[in-house]
Enzyme design. Structure first.
Site, short mmCIF file in Angstrom:
data_model
loop_
_atom_site.label_atom_id
_atom_site.label_comp_id
_atom_site.label_asym_id
_atom_site.label_seq_id
_atom_site.Cartn_x
_atom_site.Cartn_y
_atom_site.Cartn_z
N CYS A 1 0.81 -1.22 0.00
CA CYS A 1 0.00 0.00 0.00
C CYS A 1 0.84 1.27 0.00
O CYS A 1 0.32 2.36 -0.26
CB CYS A 1 -0.95 0.00 1.19
SG CYS A 1 -2.02 -1.44 1.20
N HIS B 1 -3.46 7.02 2.09
CA HIS B 1 -3.83 5.72 1.55
C HIS B 1 -5.22 5.36 2.06
O HIS B 1 -5.49 5.46 3.26
CB HIS B 1 -2.78 4.68 1.97
CG HIS B 1 -3.26 3.28 1.79
ND1 HIS B 1 -3.79 2.82 0.60
CD2 HIS B 1 -3.32 2.23 2.65
CE1 HIS B 1 -4.15 1.57 0.74
NE2 HIS B 1 -3.88 1.18 1.97
N ASN C 1 -10.17 -0.59 -0.19
CA ASN C 1 -8.72 -0.39 -0.14
C ASN C 1 -8.12 -0.98 -1.42
O ASN C 1 -8.10 -2.20 -1.59
CB ASN C 1 -8.18 -1.11 1.11
CG ASN C 1 -6.67 -1.04 1.23
OD1 ASN C 1 -5.98 -0.71 0.28
ND2 ASN C 1 -6.17 -1.38 2.40
O1 UT7 Z 1 -3.81 -1.27 3.38
C1 UT7 Z 1 -3.01 -1.76 4.40
C2 UT7 Z 1 -3.39 -1.22 5.65
N1 UT7 Z 1 -4.49 -1.97 6.26
C3 UT7 Z 1 -5.20 -1.37 7.17
O2 UT7 Z 1 -5.02 -0.20 7.42
C4 UT7 Z 1 -6.23 -2.15 7.97
C5 UT7 Z 1 -6.26 -1.61 9.36
N2 UT7 Z 1 -7.22 -2.25 10.22
C6 UT7 Z 1 -8.56 -2.02 10.10
O3 UT7 Z 1 -8.98 -1.27 9.26
C7 UT7 Z 1 -9.46 -2.65 11.12
O4 UT7 Z 1 -8.69 -3.29 12.11
C8 UT7 Z 1 -10.45 -3.67 10.51
C9 UT7 Z 1 -11.50 -2.95 9.69
C10 UT7 Z 1 -9.72 -4.67 9.65
C11 UT7 Z 1 -11.17 -4.42 11.62
O5 UT7 Z 1 -11.85 -3.49 12.47
P1 UT7 Z 1 -11.69 -3.62 14.07
O6 UT7 Z 1 -12.53 -2.57 14.65
O7 UT7 Z 1 -10.23 -3.61 14.37
O8 UT7 Z 1 -12.35 -5.02 14.34
P2 UT7 Z 1 -11.73 -6.29 15.07
O9 UT7 Z 1 -10.73 -6.97 14.20
O10 UT7 Z 1 -11.32 -5.90 16.45
O11 UT7 Z 1 -12.99 -7.21 15.20
C12 UT7 Z 1 -14.08 -6.87 16.08
C13 UT7 Z 1 -15.11 -7.97 16.03
C14 UT7 Z 1 -14.52 -9.36 16.24
O12 UT7 Z 1 -15.46 -10.12 16.97
P3 UT7 Z 1 -15.27 -10.36 18.55
O13 UT7 Z 1 -13.94 -11.04 18.69
O14 UT7 Z 1 -15.31 -9.00 19.16
O15 UT7 Z 1 -16.45 -11.21 18.90
C15 UT7 Z 1 -14.39 -9.92 14.85
O16 UT7 Z 1 -14.49 -11.33 14.82
O17 UT7 Z 1 -15.71 -8.00 14.73
C16 UT7 Z 1 -15.59 -9.33 14.18
N3 UT7 Z 1 -15.43 -9.18 12.75
C17 UT7 Z 1 -16.45 -9.05 11.90
N4 UT7 Z 1 -17.79 -9.05 12.10
C18 UT7 Z 1 -18.57 -8.88 11.02
C19 UT7 Z 1 -14.25 -9.11 12.03
N5 UT7 Z 1 -14.53 -8.95 10.73
C20 UT7 Z 1 -15.88 -8.92 10.61
C21 UT7 Z 1 -16.76 -8.75 9.54
N6 UT7 Z 1 -18.09 -8.74 9.78
N7 UT7 Z 1 -16.33 -8.59 8.27
#
Ligand code: UT7
Length: 339
Positions: A118, A260, A290
């Site tokens: 990225c 980005h 993204n």
């Molecule tokens: O381009 C390279 C750079 N990449 C990035 O910048 C990505 C950076 N990270 C992010 O944008 C975020 O971390 C994400 C969007 C990927 C995830 O968001 P988050 O607020 O960090 O969510 P999380 O990973 O902490 O997940 C929260 C909950 C989890 O459930 P529990 O453990 O709280 O029960 C996940 O299992 O959301 C669940 N979850 C989902 N639920 C519905 C994870 N993905 C999904 C989904 N739909 N797609």
């Protein structure tokens, strides 16, 4: 930016390309357990474009984006001296840039790939600028293009909701230092955290029977989203501040923040840390997700098409992602003409 620099650099034109097929959040929720509400609230993404079918690759998107940029200024492709294709999803591991060079008819250009996920477009732009500043080359094409839909595990809801396919291109030209548009840059790498975001090469279980030689293949994208999020929100503002500081500029000088396009929450958090108002953020990830190396030139091209950016506006561009790599470029926009 040291004293041996003899030339300035201008951005003459931009172009972009996205596939026609789109996949919205409701459609994705039929593939994995997720919802429009979860995806939109956590990321700001509503839909993304996918390069479907088996006839096209990143080369086709890169070619269209480049041709559109060339067309805008009626530039003969034979005038290009250099092509850098920033991509982490090449169609050929030996490089895809040469095929773009052939497709657009840039017969005099040397062309090579640059792999930095990225951050690829930012690194590609800085690399091309060095060739132009030293006077080695006059005209360069920098393309950011990725088709990460081909590398995503479509049963992993933590990653497949994020990515989309696209290409963006800019044409650069050396100019007098008075007209220079690329004011400064600041780049970083921390390989200690390469496992936060990767497409790893997986070695087969058994070697060649006679050679003790292990072969393998690449796996799907794996990402520790939380850690990448924290890294981006903490490091990107620091990089921007260092770059501003080098130029004796302050955040008040910024007209546009072009990050980005990974996650709308990241864009807003970075802006908030820098006390930059939301209306200075350039964002289009709601429509495209993204798009990795393509995200910055795609958003720049769209912002220009919408007449957002005025002559002499200061644009702060920052990329971040796998590596980990991150960096900033500060631009003074010049509405220039091909000489
Ligand atoms: O381009 C390279 C750079 N990449 C990035 O910048 C990505 C950076 N990270 C992010 O944008 C975020 O971390 C994400 C969007 C990927 C995830 O968001 P988050 O607020 O960090 O969510 P999380 O990973 O902490 O997940 C929260 C909950 C989890 O459930 P529990 O453990 O709280 O029960 C996940 O299992 O959301 C669940 N979850 C989902 N639920 C519905 C994870 N993905 C999904 C989904 N739909 N797609």
């Amino acid at each position: 930016m040291k004293s041996f620099i003899s030339q300035g650099v201008q951005i003459l034109a931009t172009g972009s390309a996205v596939p026609s097929v789109s996949l919205n959040n409701d459609q994705i929720s039929k593939i994995v357990e997720t919802s429009d509400d979860w995806i939109f609230t956590r990321t700001g993404i509503k839909e993304r474009r996918l390069l479907t079918g088996n006839q096209q690759s990143v080369i086709d998107l890169a070619t269209v984006a480049s041709a559109r940029a060339l067309d805008k200024i009626s530039m003969n492709p034979a005038q290009l001296d250099l092509i850098i294709l920033a991509t982490s999803s090449p169609n050929d591991l030996f490089g895809s840039a040469s095929q773009v060079q052939f497709e657009i008819g840039a017969i005099n250009a040397v062309a090579f790939d640059l792999t930095a996920a990225c951050s690829g477009f930012v690194l590609g732009l800085v690399t091309a600028v060095q060739y132009l500043r030293t006077g080695s080359y006059s005209n360069a094409l920098v393309i950011g293009a990725d088709v990460l839909s081909k590398w995503v595990n479509w049963s992993d809801r933590t990653t497949c909701i994020l990515f989309g396919d696209a290409a963006g291109a800019v044409i650069l030209q050396s100019c007098s230092t008075i007209d220079n548009s690329i004011l400064d840059f600041q780049l970083n790498t921390d390989g200690n955290y390469s496992n936060y975001l990767s497409i790893q090469y997986q070695i087969d279980d058994y070697p060649h029977p006679l050679l003790n030689l292990y072969q393998g293949s690449f796996k799907f994208i794996s990402m520790n989203g939380k850690e990448v999020y924290k890294f981006a929100v903490s490091q990107v503002p620091l990089s921007i501040l260092k770059c501003l500081n080098n130029l004796n500029m302050s955040v008040n000088d910024i007209d546009w923040l072009l990050l980005h396009q990974a996650n709308e929450r990241i864009l807003k958090a970075v802006a908030e840390k820098l006390s930059i108002s939301d209306n200075k953020i350039i964002a289009n990830l709601g429509k495209y997700g993204n798009t990795s190396a393509a995200s910055i030139p795609l958003a720049l091209d769209e912002a220009l098409a919408n007449n957002k950016i005025a002559n002499n506006d200061i644009i702060v561009i920052a990329g971040f992602g796998a590596g980990l790599t991150w960096g900033t470029i500060i631009i003074r926009w010049k509405s220039s003409q091909l000489k």
